[in-house]
Write an enzyme that holds these catalytic residues in place. Structure first.
Site, PDB file in Angstrom:
ATOM      1  CD  GLU A   1      -3.302   1.679 -31.164  1.00  0.00           C
ATOM      2  OE1 GLU A   1      -4.014   2.443 -31.840  1.00  0.00           O
ATOM      3  OE2 GLU A   1      -2.756   2.036 -30.106  1.00  0.00           O
TER       4      GLU A   1
ATOM      5  CE1 TYR B   1      -2.707   7.123 -34.970  1.00  0.00           C
ATOM      6  CE2 TYR B   1      -3.598   5.042 -34.171  1.00  0.00           C
ATOM      7  CZ  TYR B   1      -3.132   6.318 -33.923  1.00  0.00           C
ATOM      8  OH  TYR B   1      -3.072   6.786 -32.635  1.00  0.00           O
TER       9      TYR B   1
ATOM     10  CG  ASP C   1      -4.810  10.607 -34.636  1.00  0.00           C
ATOM     11  OD1 ASP C   1      -4.279  11.718 -34.493  1.00  0.00           O
ATOM     12  OD2 ASP C   1      -5.239   9.944 -33.678  1.00  0.00           O
TER      13      ASP C   1
END
Ligand code: SF4
Length: 223
Positions: A41, A124, A142
């Protein structure tokens, strides 16, 4: 905005059905451990997934766990990831690894508050780790996922929408709590393949309830 239960269920099932045959087989979606998810990520932040694949594979072969990442020479790490650019992100990743080793004994935190205190970890990224590594029903916001919700439910989307509490609650109401990982992967891939920023493929789209589609029904053309 509150989405009626029946509509949310229809959205969820249509998206999951689409995901059954269309999810992309990225390496970070297999053998998921909190470490692998976290590293992926961070690399994916503002970088195209296709560009991340070789970087992810190289990083995992050099640093298979958080201890090896924390112990790696920072210059070597910069060299390894230089094609991703953003030197600051490599430095933050290294600091993050050291903090996890020093403060958590090498265990990747599971709580959002703890994750977000780590260098380089945004909301996120924290949500992605909670969902994909630990199975928590966390929505992922997002630009792509909020665009889908905005079009389907006729909500005006701004740059700030992905940080909005109301939007987060709306996205939470759509999430499949039994399969949050599959649902979120489907949202990500659907935004990339079908409900693209430009030129969404509304003709083949399975989301019949979409407001955008109804509004532009007369102008849609088959590709
Ligand atoms: S109908 Fe079009 S705008 Fe609506 S979700 Fe599908 S691709 Fe996106």
């Amino acid at each position: 905005m509150v989405i009626p239960h029946r509509i949310a269920e229809e959205f969820r099932q249509n998206l999951l059905n689409w995901g059954r045959n269309n999810l992309i087989n990225y390496p970070w979606r297999k053998n998921r451990t909190p470490y692998r998810v976290l590293v992926a990520e961070i690399l994916l932040h503002r970088t195209r997934a296709e560009q991340v694949v070789p970087l992810y594979n190289s990083l995992l072969s050099k640093c298979p766990n958080i201890f090896s990442l924390a112990a790696m020479d920072i210059e070597e790490l910069r060299r390894l990831l230089r094609s991703a650019g953003l030197r600051w992100r490599v430095d933050l990743m290294h600091r993050m690894a050291r903090m996890i080793v020093d403060e958590y004994g090498g265990r990747i935190p599971e709580r959002k508050e703890d994750l977000m205190e780590l260098p380089g970890v945004s909301e996120y990224i924290a949500s992605a780790v909670m969902c994909f590594a630990y199975g928590h029903p966390e929505p992922l916001l997002d630009t792509n996922t909020v665009r889908i919700a905005g079009r389907v439910f006729d909500i005006e989307i701004k740059d700030s929408s992905r940080r909005s509490k109301k939007m987060r609650e709306l996205m939470r109401s759509l999430l499949d709590i039994e399969k949050p990982d599959i649902f979120n992967y489907a949202m990500i891939d659907f935004g990339k393949k079908v409900c693209r920023k430009r030129d969404p493929d509304c003709i083949i789209c399975p989301l019949q309830i979409c407001s955008y589609r109804r509004r532009f029904a007369g102008t849609l053309v088959k590709k």
